[in-house]
Scaffold this motif. Structure first.
Motif: not given
Length: 317
Positions: A85-88, A203-209, A211-220, A309-316
């Motif tokens: 919500l902040r970034k977008t 979930t896809r939207r979170l993964i986009d962000q 991936l973007s934070a990791g330097g990838w262009q991502a927009d599902t 494989v990811t569900n967008g959740r942080p790894y704890l």
């Protein structure tokens, strides 16, 4: 009716901002995203007040989120929603950016945060309801003009109400809560967060962000194979719905024209370990269609060195 009416009795400013975001969804998604950013900022300020914390000196939302995360107020699974919500919202403010699809996804994020907030800090029981997409306004020119004028008046009224918000927050901050009350609240918070099940599109939207934070262009939504997205030299792209002989992979990762990995997105409720088999199949069956190329292995039975494989959740841990 609004999806956020349950906030109105106690937090009318939050309800009002989200109500405006709903009403602007189809006619002005840029404004919708800006209102949702404001909602998340005021929500964070409420959380600080309820937990007897001062607003960070820099007054930045990222500082609020980091503080609330570090002291355990916001459960870890909800942090990506706040950041999205902040970034977008920042992008919408500074780049006149926004699509209806993006605004609707973030309305759902705001709805989930609002429900968690009500369950944790509200009085009495609250039964979670499903999010219902707002109805599209009439396309009649006169009715649409009247609708916009009504939204402008409502927005102006809301700004007046916001002026008294700081006094309310100061009052909340001064309340002396027992440790027993705080512990009960944390228990409610964790349970509400863990019961939250994001859809695959969320979930896809979170993964986009991520991936973007990791330097990838991502927009599902837009960087998709079917829409003509292709790898390019000198760029790192995560292209959605890349073809394989056993069905499209959610993301294919390219460094330049080199295909280096496959990523599968799964709903938060799913156990990602059980879906690793599908990612393995895609990593074996992924295809190249043009000038792309595979990296030289050996990668065993796979055509790429990375599958995830990811569900967008942080790894704890």
């Amino acid at each position: 009716m609004s999806n956020f009416d349950f906030l109105s009795p106690t937090w009318p400013v939050l309800a009002g901002l989200c109500g405006l975001a709903e009403k602007n969804l189809y006619i002005d998604p840029n404004t919708s995203l800006i209102k949702l950013r404001m909602f998340a900022e005021i929500l964070a300020r409420y959380l600080l007040a309820y937990e007897n914390h001062e607003d960070p000196l820099d007054g930045k939302q990222i500082s609020r989120i980091n503080l609330l995360n570090s002291n355990g107020t916001i459960p870890e699974p909800l942090i990506p929603l706040f950041h999205s919500l902040r970034k977008t919202g920042n992008k919408a403010t500074h780049e006149v950016y926004g699509t209806t699809e993006e605004a609707q996804t973030h309305l759902q994020f705001a709805f989930r945060l609002a429900a968690w907030f009500r369950q944790t800090y509200g009085d009495g029981e609250y039964s979670y309801q499903d999010f219902i997409p707002p109805e599209q306004p009439s396309d009649d020119a006169e009715q649409l003009t009247a609708f916009r004028q009504k939204l402008n008046r409502r927005s102006a009224q809301l700004e007046v109400v916001q002026d008294s918000l700081q006094k309310e927050l100061e009052t909340l901050k001064s309340l002396d809560l027992s440790e027993k009350t705080k512990a009960a609240r944390r228990k409610l918070s964790a349970r509400a967060a863990n019961e939250m099940n994001l859809s695959e599109s969320e979930t896809r939207r979170l993964i986009d962000q991520q991936l973007s934070a990791g330097g990838w262009q991502a927009d599902t939504q837009n960087l998709r194979y079917a829409k003509g997205a292709r790898p390019e030299k000198g760029t790192c792209k995560a292209i959605a719905e890349w073809p394989t002989t056993s069905g499209p992979a959610d993301y294919a990762l390219f460094v330049g024209i080199n295909l280096v990995g496959v990523v599968e997105a799964k709903k938060k409720a799913k156990d990602v370990v059980s879906d690793l088999r599908q990612a393995k199949r895609y990593a074996s069956d992924v295809e190249i269609k043009g000038e792309e190329r595979f990296l030289c292995g050996p990668w065993g039975e796979y055509r790429v060195p990375l599958l995830f494989v990811t569900n967008g959740r942080p790894y704890l841990k």
